[in-house]
Design an enzyme around this catalytic site. Structure first.
Site, PDB file in Angstrom:
ATOM      1  N   LYS A  37       0.818  -1.207   0.000  1.00 40.63           N
ATOM      2  CA  LYS A  37       0.000   0.000   0.000  1.00 40.63           C
ATOM      3  C   LYS A  37       0.855   1.261   0.000  1.00 40.63           C
ATOM      4  CE  LYS A  37      -1.091   1.648   3.735  1.00 40.63           C
ATOM      5  NZ  LYS A  37      -1.518   2.087   5.065  1.00 40.63           N
ATOM      6  N   THR A  38       1.858   1.278   0.888  1.00 35.64           N
ATOM      7  CA  THR A  38       2.710   2.452   0.985  1.00 35.64           C
ATOM      8  C   THR A  38       3.481   2.671  -0.309  1.00 35.64           C
ATOM      9  OG1 THR A  38       2.951   1.897   3.308  1.00 35.64           O
ATOM     10  CG2 THR A  38       4.395   3.587   2.450  1.00 35.64           C
ATOM     11  N   ASP A 229      -4.427   8.499   3.085  1.00 27.00           N
ATOM     12  CA  ASP A 229      -4.003   7.171   3.525  1.00 27.00           C
ATOM     13  C   ASP A 229      -4.930   6.702   4.647  1.00 27.00           C
ATOM     14  OD1 ASP A 229      -2.491   4.940   3.767  1.00 27.00           O
ATOM     15  OD2 ASP A 229      -0.886   5.874   4.939  1.00 27.00           O
ATOM     16  N   GLU A 230      -5.023   5.412   4.857  1.00 22.66           N
ATOM     17  CA  GLU A 230      -5.834   4.852   5.960  1.00 22.66           C
ATOM     18  C   GLU A 230      -7.231   5.461   5.986  1.00 22.66           C
ATOM     19  OE1 GLU A 230      -4.476   2.436   7.477  1.00 22.66           O
ATOM     20  OE2 GLU A 230      -2.367   2.839   7.957  1.00 22.66           O
ATOM     21  N   GLN A 263      -9.163  -3.316   8.276  1.00 22.03           N
ATOM     22  CA  GLN A 263      -8.238  -2.791   9.274  1.00 22.03           C
ATOM     23  C   GLN A 263      -8.773  -1.519   9.926  1.00 22.03           C
ATOM     24  OE1 GLN A 263      -3.897  -3.094   8.304  1.00 22.03           O
ATOM     25  NE2 GLN A 263      -4.669  -3.735   6.319  1.00 22.03           N
ATOM     26  N   ARG A 618       0.754  -8.317  11.246  1.00 23.90           N
ATOM     27  CA  ARG A 618       2.023  -7.593  11.356  1.00 23.90           C
ATOM     28  C   ARG A 618       3.200  -8.556  11.195  1.00 23.90           C
ATOM     29  NH1 ARG A 618       0.452  -3.754   9.490  1.00 23.90           N
ATOM     30  NH2 ARG A 618      -1.417  -4.994   9.254  1.00 23.90           N
TER      31      ARG A 618
END
Length: 754
Positions: A37-38, A229-230, A263, A618
DNA sequence: AACAATATCTTTTTT
DNA sequence: AGATATTGTT
């Protein structure tokens, strides 16, 4: 200029690449954990810049400073220093920056103060007192969260009072005056030239919505491309602001949101999944990209995560998959007490270091609540394992640091009442309740700041003297600040207030630590002054005001580290967006994870599950889950069942000797027995084995052992109390219903199995 | 006003 | 249990 074309596009998969190259229009990227994603976000920005979009016309909003600076760095690697001019930062910090410039249109000083949660609560406490309400009924924290909720839903104090639902709700909760506290709170913040965290959003909204002097147009034109983002963690206010940033003259504006509904873990502060769902409606020409390939974790981990999340109903359909190896199975640890959990995890960390050569810095312990960190801290320290705790009390929340900062705040903004209250009598200058009360009364009645009330309040000569001295002190700081940089002013403040001398006089280890903290605060100021890395193209000045602006929105994450190889301890929330080779998710018990606050509300259980999903995804290679049968909570021992989330993991992903797995296998005969009652053996059937039953010595019995009892049959030692000959074991017998038995080991005659 | 003793509350998560 | 707030004492 000829720039070598870095072949970053080639490093992307097909979907990622398409998402990067879709420059124009509304774009939604649904990105599973570890799906790059980043990368997509950073390369997208780099791609925009390479295709002629000016960096300063790009607005990229993130949730943490860390995410922002990381992305900036990565963009810079691709496109060079121009990347610094991208408007990239957290919602709060970007809005604060704009409000420094534009806030005067709403009646705020340019040097407005940012109230943190403590400041807000203290102010509310004050108001509750002055309204003669009972602070036990009106709990500041509760009131603040009501106010916060109202602000996030664009409900002004007036509209609050006219809103039947809210008023009825408050009346039912016996706190009917919240609307009035809210009103006073708003007035007092404005009077103090202060914004709380919610104000940074709310005032940004007001600015664009009320649009004084057509300021909205200025920003509509300024930003040609907006990225968020997010996005799953935005609340509706943030979404409304984003929409106001978009140029209404564009039919299909250039907005790109990136997120993962699975998430979404911040609904408690108003984030709503509806934003993602509504996005499709609000932007009919939306292009959607789904990143489903995971590049982070092994198959066992992804398998577990996928299965767990299917227990949530409401979600965007997608299937996360990985080409990584099967990997290690998930380790499940069961302990009797929380202390033992700490010990086991610390031991395991050593084991992973030795067996798999995992570095400390590749390991993280994740917990549901920050309060859990202490036990792990103790055990890590015992084994000399370097660690770093994130979250909890951050550096800037420590008393002594806040006190020094309060002096700085007062220097910049004398209207800042919360700062005033912190330091008016610290260090002690003989001002007590009586004197302060009259100042407070004066301020209240004349509707002026405490600082200014000092000039107009009648006081005893002694008090008057002390107050005058205080005022002179602050004035000297203001003077100093005129002619000096932030560091010089800050050290001047520390010197003249005599704070260090106070601690020195205390002569305790604790006071010594406080002095150290103040010194590192000063170091931080100096670093800020010398470091102009962040200033390029930004209107942040290197003076004290700039410094305060800088730290107000910082968290622990943003501190520099000296030690490099340490184990990370943090809450699951703060772990979002990070990855580690080896993850320990601890405290997996009902009432804790999921939190007892969420148990009765299905939506909140779902959120806890998403949180668990975040936690386990994670991990890159090793995942360890642990729970304890009992732990200290609120000063007493509490027994909790294992978390429901553990059972949601398919058994094939767990190590073979996992406690749950054993239990399930052993449970089977019981179930069968229920169907065929004849199969039920008499409890003392084991006596047949009596002839070759040689009991082991009681001292050899330890927790978690599998044992055989002559009368009760096989069982598991779930706990041991007492010492030496008085040791009592708690044993969970497989074939016995009801709670575990407590047996004095001296008499027990147990045989250790295996 | 300053300090000591006692009572109360906390624990969901963060900008 | 531990931190913080409130009350009591000098």
């Amino acid at each position: 200029m000829v720039r070598k074309k870095i072949d970053y596009l080639a490093s992307l998969n097909e979907v990622q690449r398409a998402a990067v190259e879709s420059m124009e229009g509304a774009v939604m990227v649904i990105a599973g954990p570890g799906s790059g994603k980043t990368r997509v976000l950073t390369y997208r920005i780099a791609y925009l810049i390479e295709n002629g979009i000016e960096p300063w016309r790009i607005l990229a909003l993130t949730f943490t400073n860390k995410a922002a600076s990381e992305m900036k760095e990565r963009i810079e690697q691709v496109v060079g220093p121009g990347a610094r001019k991208v408007w990239m930062g957290t919602f709060h910090s970007i809005f604060a920056r704009i409000l420094r410039v534009e806030g005067h249109r709403l009646g705020y000083p340019n040097d407005f103060t940012i109230y943190d949660t403590d400041d807000s609560k203290n102010l509310i406490k004050d108001i509750i007192n002055s309204m003669q309400l009972d602070p036990k009924v009106y709990k500041p924290g509760v009131v603040l969260s009501r106010i916060s909720m109202a602000k996030s839903n664009l409900i002004t104090p007036k509209r609050y009072a006219n809103n039947d639902d809210l008023m009825v709700y408050d009346r039912m909760n016996r706190v009917p005056m919240i609307f009035q506290i809210y009103e006073k709170y708003t007035e007092r913040c404005l009077r103090a030239g202060a914004m709380d965290f919610d104000d940074l959003l709310l005032q940004m909204f007001r600015l664009l919505y009320q649009n004084p002097d057509n300021v909205r147009e200025k920003y509509n034109l300024a930003f040609s491309h907006i990225l968020v983002d997010e996005f799953q963690d935005t609340n509706s206010l943030q979404y409304e602001i984003i929409k106001l940033f978009l140029d209404p003259n564009r039919e299909n504006p250039n907005i790109c949101i990136v997120g993962d509904d699975a998430q979404s873990i911040y609904s408690f502060r108003g984030a709503t999944i509806d934003n993602i769902l509504n996005f499709e409606k609000d932007f009919p020409q939306l292009q959607v990209f789904k990143l489903e390939q995971n590049y982070r974790s092994t198959k066992h981990i992804i398998g577990a995560a996928n299965k767990v999340i299917t227990n949530n109903d409401r979600q965007i359909q997608k299937k996360i998959w990985t080409e990584e190896l099967e990997g290690h199975k998930i380790k499940l640890i069961k302990t009797v007490t929380d202390t033992e959990e700490g010990k086991r995890i610390a031991d395991l960390i050593v084991e992973y270091k030795n067996r798999f050569h995992v570095k400390n810095s590749d390991m993280a312990i994740l917990y549901r609540t920050n309060a859990q960190s202490r036990i792990f801290e103790e055990h890590l320290r015992r084994l000399n394992l370097p660690y770093k705790i994130y979250g909890g009390l951050s550096f800037y929340q420590r008393k002594e640091v806040k006190d020094v900062v309060a002096y700085m705040r007062l220097t910049i903004n004398p209207l800042d009442d919360e700062a005033f209250k912190r330091v008016i009598n610290f260090p002690k200058r003989g001002l007590g309740g009586v004197a302060l009360n009259s100042i407070f009364m004066k301020a209240e009645q004349a509707n002026i700041s405490l600082y200014h009330a000092c000039f107009e309040t009648e006081l005893s000569p002694k008090a008057k003297n002390a107050v005058n001295e205080f005022i002179r002190l602050i004035e000297s700081f203001m003077q100093k600040n005129q002619e000096s940089n932030a560091y010089e002013t800050a050290s001047y403040i520390v010197k003249k207030t005599g704070i260090m001398e106070v601690f020195k006089a205390e002569n305790t280890l604790e006071a010594f630590g406080r002095m150290e903290n103040i010194n590192s605060l000063l170091d931080g100021v100096q670093e800020f002054v010398e470091n102009d890395e962040f200033t390029e193209g930004e209107p942040v000045e290197r003076n004290l005001s700039g410094y305060l602006q800088n730290i107000a929105l910082l968290t622990d994450f943003d501190q520099k580290e000296e030690e490099t190889d340490f184990v990370t301890l943090m809450s699951v929330h703060s772990a979002k967006g990070l990855e580690f080779d080896c993850i320990f998710v601890v405290g997996l018990e009902e009432n804790l994870f999921p939190s007892y606050m969420s148990l009765s509300i299905p939506e909140q259980i779902d959120e806890e599950r998403r949180l668990f999903y975040v936690a386990i995804t994670r991990a890159k290679r090793f995942l360890v889950l642990s729970y304890a049968n009992s732990r200290y909570q609120y000063g007493e021992i509490r027994m909790n069942d294992p978390s429901r989330f553990i059972e949601e993991i398919p058994i094939e992903h767990l190590e073979d000797n996992s406690p749950i797995k054993q239990k399930l296998i052993l449970d089977k005969p019981k179930i069968l027995g229920g169907i065929k009652p004849l199969d039920k053996k008499p409890v003392n059937d084991y006596s047949k084995e009596a002839q070759n039953f040689i009991p082991d010595h009681p001292d050899k019995i330890e927790e978690n052992m599998r044992i055989l009892h002559l009368k009760f049959g096989p069982g598991t030692i779930t706990g041991i109390e007492g010492y030496k000959e008085n040791r009592i074991a708690r044993i969970d017998f497989d074939n016995l219903e009801g709670p575990e038995k407590r047996i004095v080991l001296k008499y027990a005659k147990l045989k250790i199995l295996q």
